[in-house]
Write a protein that holds these residues in place. Structure first.
Motif, PDB file in Angstrom:
ATOM      1  N   GLU A  15       0.845  -1.201   0.000  1.00 50.94           N
ATOM      2  CA  GLU A  15       0.000   0.000   0.000  1.00 50.94           C
ATOM      3  C   GLU A  15       0.882   1.254   0.000  1.00 50.94           C
ATOM      4  O   GLU A  15       0.629   2.213  -0.745  1.00 50.94           O
ATOM      5  CB  GLU A  15      -0.906   0.004   1.237  1.00 50.94           C
ATOM      6  CG  GLU A  15      -1.946  -1.102   1.235  1.00 50.94           C
ATOM      7  CD  GLU A  15      -2.650  -1.255   2.584  1.00 50.94           C
ATOM      8  OE1 GLU A  15      -3.698  -1.909   2.612  1.00 50.94           O
ATOM      9  OE2 GLU A  15      -2.140  -0.758   3.616  1.00 50.94           O
ATOM     10  N   ALA A  16       1.912   1.237   0.848  1.00 51.02           N
ATOM     11  CA  ALA A  16       2.809   2.391   0.936  1.00 51.02           C
ATOM     12  C   ALA A  16       3.577   2.558  -0.383  1.00 51.02           C
ATOM     13  O   ALA A  16       3.810   3.688  -0.842  1.00 51.02           O
ATOM     14  CB  ALA A  16       3.771   2.211   2.110  1.00 51.02           C
ATOM     15  N   VAL A  17       3.943   1.439  -1.012  1.00 50.99           N
ATOM     16  CA  VAL A  17       4.649   1.516  -2.299  1.00 50.99           C
ATOM     17  C   VAL A  17       3.733   2.107  -3.372  1.00 50.99           C
ATOM     18  O   VAL A  17       4.174   2.902  -4.214  1.00 50.99           O
ATOM     19  CB  VAL A  17       5.172   0.115  -2.714  1.00 50.99           C
ATOM     20  CG1 VAL A  17       5.609   0.084  -4.172  1.00 50.99           C
ATOM     21  CG2 VAL A  17       6.327  -0.300  -1.804  1.00 50.99           C
ATOM     22  N   ALA A  18       2.451   1.763  -3.335  1.00 51.67           N
ATOM     23  CA  ALA A  18       1.504   2.320  -4.319  1.00 51.67           C
ATOM     24  C   ALA A  18       1.455   3.842  -4.194  1.00 51.67           C
ATOM     25  O   ALA A  18       1.615   4.571  -5.187  1.00 51.67           O
ATOM     26  CB  ALA A  18       0.113   1.716  -4.104  1.00 51.67           C
ATOM     27  N   ALA A  19       1.263   4.329  -2.976  1.00 49.58           N
ATOM     28  CA  ALA A  19       1.237   5.787  -2.772  1.00 49.58           C
ATOM     29  C   ALA A  19       2.591   6.386  -3.151  1.00 49.58           C
ATOM     30  O   ALA A  19       2.668   7.458  -3.771  1.00 49.58           O
ATOM     31  CB  ALA A  19       0.895   6.100  -1.316  1.00 49.58           C
ATOM     32  N   GLY A  20       3.669   5.664  -2.797  1.00 51.52           N
ATOM     33  CA  GLY A  20       5.023   6.147  -3.091  1.00 51.52           C
ATOM     34  C   GLY A  20       5.287   6.268  -4.584  1.00 51.52           C
ATOM     35  O   GLY A  20       5.924   7.228  -5.043  1.00 51.52           O
ATOM     36  N   MET A  21       4.779   5.299  -5.362  1.00 54.37           N
ATOM     37  CA  MET A  21       4.979   5.382  -6.820  1.00 54.37           C
ATOM     38  C   MET A  21       4.264   6.610  -7.371  1.00 54.37           C
ATOM     39  O   MET A  21       4.781   7.289  -8.271  1.00 54.37           O
ATOM     40  CB  MET A  21       4.453   4.104  -7.498  1.00 54.37           C
ATOM     41  CG  MET A  21       5.322   2.894  -7.243  1.00 54.37           C
ATOM     42  SD  MET A  21       4.897   1.466  -8.284  1.00 54.37           S
ATOM     43  CE  MET A  21       3.354   0.925  -7.592  1.00 54.37           C
ATOM     44  N   CYS A  22       3.074   6.894  -6.832  1.00 57.90           N
ATOM     45  CA  CYS A  22       2.332   8.074  -7.316  1.00 57.90           C
ATOM     46  C   CYS A  22       3.094   9.346  -6.961  1.00 57.90           C
ATOM     47  O   CYS A  22       3.153  10.293  -7.771  1.00 57.90           O
ATOM     48  CB  CYS A  22       0.935   8.099  -6.704  1.00 57.90           C
ATOM     49  SG  CYS A  22      -0.084   6.729  -7.268  1.00 57.90           S
ATOM     50  N   MET A  23       3.692   9.385  -5.772  1.00 62.49           N
ATOM     51  CA  MET A  23       4.431  10.580  -5.360  1.00 62.49           C
ATOM     52  C   MET A  23       5.689  10.749  -6.227  1.00 62.49           C
ATOM     53  O   MET A  23       6.010  11.861  -6.673  1.00 62.49           O
ATOM     54  CB  MET A  23       4.774  10.485  -3.872  1.00 62.49           C
ATOM     55  CG  MET A  23       3.517  10.545  -3.004  1.00 62.49           C
ATOM     56  SD  MET A  23       3.779   9.990  -1.314  1.00 62.49           S
ATOM     57  CE  MET A  23       4.279  11.508  -0.546  1.00 62.49           C
ATOM     58  N   ALA A  24       6.376   9.639  -6.492  1.00 59.00           N
ATOM     59  CA  ALA A  24       7.559   9.707  -7.366  1.00 59.00           C
ATOM     60  C   ALA A  24       7.154  10.164  -8.762  1.00 59.00           C
ATOM     61  O   ALA A  24       7.874  10.935  -9.417  1.00 59.00           O
ATOM     62  CB  ALA A  24       8.231   8.329  -7.420  1.00 59.00           C
ATOM     63  N   ALA A  25       5.996   9.699  -9.221  1.00 58.72           N
ATOM     64  CA  ALA A  25       5.530  10.092 -10.559  1.00 58.72           C
ATOM     65  C   ALA A  25       5.238  11.601 -10.592  1.00 58.72           C
ATOM     66  O   ALA A  25       5.552  12.284 -11.574  1.00 58.72           O
ATOM     67  CB  ALA A  25       4.280   9.292 -10.932  1.00 58.72           C
ATOM     68  N   ARG A  26       4.663  12.134  -9.498  1.00 55.02           N
ATOM     69  CA  ARG A  26       4.393  13.588  -9.461  1.00 55.02           C
ATOM     70  C   ARG A  26       5.701  14.376  -9.514  1.00 55.02           C
ATOM     71  O   ARG A  26       5.805  15.408 -10.175  1.00 55.02           O
ATOM     72  CB  ARG A  26       3.620  13.945  -8.182  1.00 55.02           C
ATOM     73  CG  ARG A  26       2.141  13.680  -8.333  1.00 55.02           C
ATOM     74  CD  ARG A  26       1.384  13.848  -7.025  1.00 55.02           C
ATOM     75  NE  ARG A  26       0.427  12.766  -6.937  1.00 55.02           N
ATOM     76  CZ  ARG A  26       0.122  12.072  -5.849  1.00 55.02           C
ATOM     77  NH1 ARG A  26       0.681  12.364  -4.693  1.00 55.02           N
ATOM     78  NH2 ARG A  26      -0.750  11.107  -5.906  1.00 55.02           N
ATOM     79  N   LEU A  27       6.713  13.869  -8.815  1.00 57.85           N
ATOM     80  CA  LEU A  27       8.013  14.547  -8.841  1.00 57.85           C
ATOM     81  C   LEU A  27       8.609  14.491 -10.260  1.00 57.85           C
ATOM     82  O   LEU A  27       9.169  15.482 -10.758  1.00 57.85           O
ATOM     83  CB  LEU A  27       8.950  13.885  -7.818  1.00 57.85           C
ATOM     84  CG  LEU A  27      10.340  14.492  -7.655  1.00 57.85           C
ATOM     85  CD1 LEU A  27      10.274  15.982  -7.338  1.00 57.85           C
ATOM     86  CD2 LEU A  27      11.110  13.767  -6.537  1.00 57.85           C
ATOM     87  N   ALA A  28       8.446  13.341 -10.907  1.00 58.30           N
ATOM     88  CA  ALA A  28       8.976  13.205 -12.275  1.00 58.30           C
ATOM     89  C   ALA A  28       8.264  14.158 -13.233  1.00 58.30           C
ATOM     90  O   ALA A  28       8.882  14.697 -14.161  1.00 58.30           O
ATOM     91  CB  ALA A  28       8.821  11.756 -12.753  1.00 58.30           C
ATOM     92  N   VAL A  29       6.977  14.395 -13.008  1.00 58.80           N
ATOM     93  CA  VAL A  29       6.250  15.365 -13.850  1.00 58.80           C
ATOM     94  C   VAL A  29       6.855  16.753 -13.630  1.00 58.80           C
ATOM     95  O   VAL A  29       7.147  17.488 -14.588  1.00 58.80           O
ATOM     96  CB  VAL A  29       4.737  15.365 -13.512  1.00 58.80           C
ATOM     97  CG1 VAL A  29       4.028  16.526 -14.212  1.00 58.80           C
ATOM     98  CG2 VAL A  29       4.100  14.040 -13.930  1.00 58.80           C
ATOM     99  N   ALA A  30       7.087  17.105 -12.361  1.00 60.15           N
ATOM    100  CA  ALA A  30       7.659  18.425 -12.061  1.00 60.15           C
ATOM    101  C   ALA A  30       9.041  18.576 -12.698  1.00 60.15           C
ATOM    102  O   ALA A  30       9.446  19.675 -13.089  1.00 60.15           O
ATOM    103  CB  ALA A  30       7.755  18.612 -10.543  1.00 60.15           C
TER     104      ALA A  30
END
Ligand code: NAD
Ligand code: GLY
Length: 361
Positions: free
Chosen positions: A267-282
């Motif tokens: 579950e934490a990895v799922a949220a973490g992947m989304c957060m990493a993806a947001r950083l990659a967009v930035a």
């Protein structure tokens, strides 16, 4: 349904991963992979109640001793690692013995570490029973226990003789554990195979309904991707294997900040992947529509896509102690498009702060 066989080309020892239904009922499994010495099966309470008699039946007349540990992270305590070694010594097992782990990633990690240490390394067979263990922890030879200073801080690389993934055992897995395992399956698509992400988008419902053919395909493709990466960087030394930790730095920070046991690792990895993806967009490495696609898939699989109300300062503090950091700088796995990822410390700390505080979306 046929059994799939994937080779893990680890330089220290190549070995197969078998994936399919009904494998726990096949006597050939032990005949083929277990040598002439004694056998000790290590399992956990819940899994013992469900499957240990099937394993001892496979051993038949030659006998299979067993040791039952607590469920979950408690098993990865040094006391239980010591219990395994004491039992092996009391049974007078020699170097030709085989240690079998029957259970989730926790049992696999502690039993694997005992196998790495007893007589400086004995045969080890993995029978993973969670989706997470089948697609990730049983493959690649990382073994570990937890200490008061940190999770997985003490361990060894010790490759198994073989990994046997009986997909039927996933039918008794609680829904929450199944979904947590699916997060790691999505990870493989995100880091290495956009087409597989597309397959997951089409077959997500069938996976949640535990369709046997879909589960077998999801495990097989995940193992293929991990096997190839382990073959390139068995000892996690070149940065290549680190991509398997996509979402994990954020995820570990979530688990730590919320208090271990509140969030499941997946579950934490799922949220973490989304957060990493947001950083990659930035950072301009991922398009917004790609990030939204990843988030939609994870949400459709019933997984969290953000860290909720966890404090951004506490999350960042936890990320600063991550094992991947170097020279005081946070290093993360960030996607470069979908199906590709890299280990990097080259990103804006302001952008990271925005992601941690939920200001980046
Ligand atoms: P787990 O081992 O705690 O298993 C989850 C729960 O499911 C346990 O209570 C277990 O008893 C129960 N269970 C297992 N199989 C079952 C079945 N078939 N039916 C019903 N219940 C079943 O959790 P996990 O997610 O499998 O593993 C997590 C661990 O894996 C963590 O400690 C993590 O650090 C480790 N890990 C290691 C690696 C590696 O490369 N070595 C990779 C990823 C994760
Ligand atoms: N689960 C990360 C690795 O095996 O390297």
């Amino acid at each position: 349904m046929e059994t799939e066989r994937i080779e893990v080309p680890a330089p220290s020892r190549a070995y197969p991963v078998l994936v399919g239904p009904g494998l726990l009922d096949r006597p050939q499994i032990l005949q083929e992979w277990v040598g002439d010495g004694g056998i000790l099966a290590v399992t956990s309470r819940t899994v013992a109640g469900l499957y240990l008699n099937r394993l001892t039946a496979l051993a038949g007349g030659r006998g299979c001793e067993s040791l039952v540990l607590p469920d979950g992270e408690e098993a990865k305590d040094i006391r239980h690692w010591q219990r395994i070694l004491h039992r092996m010594a009391r049974l007078e097992l020699k170097r030709d013995c085989t240690l079998i782990s029957l259970g989730g990633g926790c049992v696999g990690d502690v039993a694997g570490f005992a196998a790495a240490c007893y007589h400086r390394g004995v045969n080890y067979l993995q029978l993973p029973t969670t989706l997470l263990a089948q697609v990730d922890s049983s493959v690649g030879g990382k073994t570990a226990i937890n200490t008061e200073w940190g999770k997985n801080l003490v361990g060894a690389f010790h490759q198994p003789l073989a990994v046997i993934c009986d997909t039927d055992v996933l039918n008794t897995l609680p829904d929450r554990q199944l979904k947590a395992g699916l997060a790691e399956v999505v990870k493989y698509g995100a880091i290495a195979d956009e087409e597989f992400l597309g397959w997951l988008e089409i077959n997500g419902r069938a996976l949640l309904a535990r369709d046997p053919a879909c589960l077998r395909h999801a495990v097989r493709r995940s193992v293929e991707i991990k096997a190839a990466i382990v073959g390139e960087d068995e000892h996690d030394s070149s940065g290549r294997r680190a991509v398997l930790n996509f979402g994990h730095s954020f995820g570990h920070a979530i688990e730590h900040t919320a208090g271990y046991g509140q969030w499941l690792h997946g579950e934490a990895v799922a949220a973490g992947m989304c957060m990493a993806a947001r950083l990659a967009v930035a950072e301009g490495d991922l398009q917004s529509r790609e990030q939204e696609r990843l988030e939609t898939l994870l949400a459709d699989l019933g997984l969290p896509v953000n860290a909720g109300d966890l404090d951004a300062g506490a999350l960042k503090k936890a990320m600063l102690s991550d094992k991947k950091n170097a020279r005081g700088r946070i290093r993360l796995i960030l996607p470069r498009g979908l199906g590709n990822a890299r280990l990097t410390g080259d990103f804006s700390m302001d952008a990271l702060d925005a992601v941690l505080s939920g200001r980046a979306s």
